[in-house]
Write a protein that holds these residues in place. Structure first.
Motif, PDB file in Angstrom:
ATOM      1  N   HIS A  23       0.836  -1.200   0.000  1.00 58.06           N
ATOM      2  CA  HIS A  23       0.000   0.000   0.000  1.00 58.06           C
ATOM      3  C   HIS A  23       0.871   1.250   0.000  1.00 58.06           C
ATOM      4  O   HIS A  23       0.642   2.193  -0.773  1.00 58.06           O
ATOM      5  CB  HIS A  23      -0.915  -0.012   1.226  1.00 58.06           C
ATOM      6  CG  HIS A  23      -1.599   1.291   1.507  1.00 58.06           C
ATOM      7  ND1 HIS A  23      -2.679   1.732   0.776  1.00 58.06           N
ATOM      8  CD2 HIS A  23      -1.330   2.263   2.421  1.00 58.06           C
ATOM      9  CE1 HIS A  23      -3.069   2.908   1.242  1.00 58.06           C
ATOM     10  NE2 HIS A  23      -2.262   3.250   2.237  1.00 58.06           N
ATOM     11  N   GLY A  24       1.889   1.264   0.858  1.00 62.06           N
ATOM     12  CA  GLY A  24       2.725   2.444   0.969  1.00 62.06           C
ATOM     13  C   GLY A  24       3.424   2.802  -0.319  1.00 62.06           C
ATOM     14  O   GLY A  24       3.482   3.980  -0.703  1.00 62.06           O
ATOM     15  N   PHE A  25       3.973   1.805  -1.013  1.00 62.93           N
ATOM     16  CA  PHE A  25       4.701   2.101  -2.243  1.00 62.93           C
ATOM     17  C   PHE A  25       3.763   2.544  -3.354  1.00 62.93           C
ATOM     18  O   PHE A  25       4.117   3.381  -4.179  1.00 62.93           O
ATOM     19  CB  PHE A  25       5.530   0.897  -2.671  1.00 62.93           C
ATOM     20  CG  PHE A  25       6.786   0.716  -1.849  1.00 62.93           C
ATOM     21  CD1 PHE A  25       7.138   1.647  -0.883  1.00 62.93           C
ATOM     22  CD2 PHE A  25       7.616  -0.372  -2.042  1.00 62.93           C
ATOM     23  CE1 PHE A  25       8.297   1.499  -0.118  1.00 62.93           C
ATOM     24  CE2 PHE A  25       8.778  -0.535  -1.285  1.00 62.93           C
ATOM     25  CZ  PHE A  25       9.117   0.396  -0.326  1.00 62.93           C
ATOM     26  N   LYS A  26       2.550   2.001  -3.388  1.00 60.05           N
ATOM     27  CA  LYS A  26       1.566   2.490  -4.368  1.00 60.05           C
ATOM     28  C   LYS A  26       1.175   3.935  -4.043  1.00 60.05           C
ATOM     29  O   LYS A  26       1.072   4.782  -4.946  1.00 60.05           O
ATOM     30  CB  LYS A  26       0.336   1.578  -4.380  1.00 60.05           C
ATOM     31  CG  LYS A  26       0.572   0.236  -5.062  1.00 60.05           C
ATOM     32  CD  LYS A  26      -0.651  -0.652  -5.043  1.00 60.05           C
ATOM     33  CE  LYS A  26      -0.950  -1.171  -3.673  1.00 60.05           C
ATOM     34  NZ  LYS A  26      -1.952  -2.263  -3.657  1.00 60.05           N
ATOM     35  N   VAL A  27       0.990   4.220  -2.763  1.00 61.30           N
ATOM     36  CA  VAL A  27       0.667   5.587  -2.362  1.00 61.30           C
ATOM     37  C   VAL A  27       1.823   6.524  -2.681  1.00 61.30           C
ATOM     38  O   VAL A  27       1.618   7.684  -3.072  1.00 61.30           O
ATOM     39  CB  VAL A  27       0.299   5.632  -0.864  1.00 61.30           C
ATOM     40  CG1 VAL A  27       0.279   7.059  -0.346  1.00 61.30           C
ATOM     41  CG2 VAL A  27      -1.053   4.977  -0.628  1.00 61.30           C
ATOM     42  N   GLY A  28       3.072   6.033  -2.534  1.00 62.07           N
ATOM     43  CA  GLY A  28       4.227   6.867  -2.853  1.00 62.07           C
ATOM     44  C   GLY A  28       4.245   7.314  -4.302  1.00 62.07           C
ATOM     45  O   GLY A  28       4.491   8.494  -4.598  1.00 62.07           O
ATOM     46  N   ILE A  29       3.970   6.385  -5.221  1.00 58.00           N
ATOM     47  CA  ILE A  29       3.889   6.767  -6.638  1.00 58.00           C
ATOM     48  C   ILE A  29       2.705   7.698  -6.857  1.00 58.00           C
ATOM     49  O   ILE A  29       2.783   8.671  -7.616  1.00 58.00           O
ATOM     50  CB  ILE A  29       3.780   5.521  -7.529  1.00 58.00           C
ATOM     51  CG1 ILE A  29       5.052   4.674  -7.413  1.00 58.00           C
ATOM     52  CG2 ILE A  29       3.533   5.908  -8.981  1.00 58.00           C
ATOM     53  CD1 ILE A  29       6.329   5.389  -7.815  1.00 58.00           C
ATOM     54  N   GLY A  30       1.597   7.442  -6.152  1.00 63.11           N
ATOM     55  CA  GLY A  30       0.451   8.352  -6.238  1.00 63.11           C
ATOM     56  C   GLY A  30       0.791   9.745  -5.740  1.00 63.11           C
ATOM     57  O   GLY A  30       0.345  10.742  -6.314  1.00 63.11           O
TER      58      GLY A  30
END
Length: 454
Positions: A285-292
């Motif tokens: 979740h965190g890495f997807k949010v980071g790209i977001g």
């Protein structure tokens, strides 16, 4: 309007929380779980909830402390599924294990274990205690559980834990890049705050001053040492843990995820709903949010460079599609099925008639000079955000989580469709600037040029 800057201590923020009554952060405090439990639940029986990894990391020591003290203890519930994630069938599994007795669950784990226990405890009519095993997300102290149900990521309303214990020795030893996941989730509060500023300025969703102070007041301090987090420095990880807990307290205070979640989370939720995997695994979740977060920061940098004080509000109103046209576009972008059906519901909920949109754009035009300065003060430069993510060990390019640049470009439109929350995506769509922004972001001079891969 944005509340005056104010930094709350953790104790002050805890007083604003609606459900969580105690939070203990420190090194070597895992065996204090028994004392914390008794402070809030007395001699009621306990039941530890974990998976195989978190049981080995911390759960077994908690069980041994309870047994040594002779405290009533149900057999531990250990999730064994190799594909364990925050999905509704695992909530049902835990509910079934809780129903025959009244033991208080002790969730030992991070995002998945905490959310599953949070919802199952609520449904079986009892509170719970959480022992954090990694600084991987901000949901420990959040009101509500993010659970996948019927193919869609949904937030189920349920109380946060009564008490949380975070042993920094355990958290610093968390495997892989789990603490980097949490760092990216915390850094996302930068763009989430900008989205709330816009929604407040346009009269759509007013800023809640207590929640804003809890989440934003010390945010810069909490994200200031990505190198320390990467090096597992206890002080840096302790600040990260504190920042993540504050995010949850902000959500408890406002009874909403708005204080900690904006458009950057919509990208992550979109990819969750599309069941995205990379190299056979679901990215964190965190890495997807980071790209977001980077995607939203790039969009803001484009919007802040535009003279919206000269916006043709009447033209925006004339060109604004009706709700059914938006729903048709959602089907084209998302395909037929549950995802498009859910998007249609969200699009109808946030749709404005042309005359209302024109009035809103006239308001934007008049307040843009002041609003632009507020946003510049809230946001960090895209280059700075990328360097902070790179330093902590997080991805900074969509390909690193298996998202092509072409797919990321489509994701801006798709993410706009799936939530009614007003964000930078809505600002770009309503001003008619999203497609021009994407041409820039993915063009030769943009951050992710499609035709000139770096």
């Amino acid at each position: 309007m944005i509340p005056p800057p104010r930094s709350l201590t953790l104790a002050e923020a805890l007083q604003s929380a609606r459900e969580t009554r105690a939070l203990e952060i420190g090194s070597g405090i895992l065996e204090q779980t028994l004392r914390l439990y008794r402070d809030h639940f007395g001699d009621r029986p306990a039941m530890l909830v974990a998976d195989g990894n978190t049981y080995a990391a911390a759960g077994q020591r908690v069980v041994e402390a309870f047994r040594k003290a002779g405290h009533p203890l149900q057999d531990a519930f250990i999730f064994r599924a190799p594909d364990l994630y925050a999905e509704h069938r695992f909530v049902t599994e835990l509910e079934a294990a809780l129903q025959p007795h009244q033991a208080i669950p002790i969730a030992v784990g991070s995002g998945t274990i905490n959310d599953l226990t949070k919802l199952a405890s609520h449904r079986t009519g009892r509170p719970y205690l959480c022992v954090a095993s990694a600084a991987s997300m901000d949901g420990y102290t959040a009101f509500g559980a993010s659970i996948t149900y019927q193919g869609a990521k949904q937030t189920f309303l349920c109380p946060a834990p009564t008490a949380v214990l975070a042993d920094l020795e355990v958290i610093c030893a968390a495997p892989g890049l789990m603490n980097a996941w949490g760092y990216t989730d915390l850094l996302a509060k930068v763009t989430a705050g900008a989205d709330w500023i816009v929604a407040d300025a346009l009269g759509i969703e007013p800023i809640d001053p207590p929640a804003w102070a809890i989440v934003q007041g010390r945010l810069r301090e909490m994200v200031a040492d990505p190198a320390g987090v990467a090096a597992r420095n206890p002080e840096a990880v302790g600040r990260l843990v504190e920042g993540l807990m504050l995010g949850g307290f902000g959500m408890q205070s406002s009874r909403s995820s708005r204080p900690a979640s904006g458009a950057e989370h919509q990208f992550s939720h979109l990819w969750d709903m599309q069941h995205h995997t990379h190299n056979g695994k679901t990215p964190s979740h965190g890495f997807k949010v980071g790209i977001g977060t980077l995607a939203v920061a790039a969009l803001y940098e484009y919007l802040l460079a535009q003279p919206l004080d000269q916006l043709d509000a009447a033209a925006c109103g004339r060109q604004w599609p009706d709700a059914e046209t938006w729903c048709q576009r959602a089907r084209e972008w998302l395909g037929e099925g549950e995802l498009a059906a859910g998007a249609a519901k969200e699009l109808r909920a946030k749709h404005s008639p042309p005359e209302a949109l024109q009035a809103q754009m006239e308001q934007l035009r008049s307040l843009w000079p002041e609003l632009r300065e507020q946003l510049r003060a809230q946001l960090m430069p895209l280059a700075t955000l990328r360097e902070m993510l790179r330093t902590v060990g997080a991805p900074t390019a969509p390909e690193e989580i298996g998202i092509t640049r072409e797919r990321l470009r489509r994701s801006y439109w798709q993410a706009y469709c799936i939530r009614r929350r007003f964000t930078a995506l809505d600002l770009a769509v309503r001003t008619g600037l999203l497609e021009a922004a994407l041409d820039h972001i993915f063009g030769p001079a943009g951050v992710w040029p499609i035709d000139a891969r770096g």
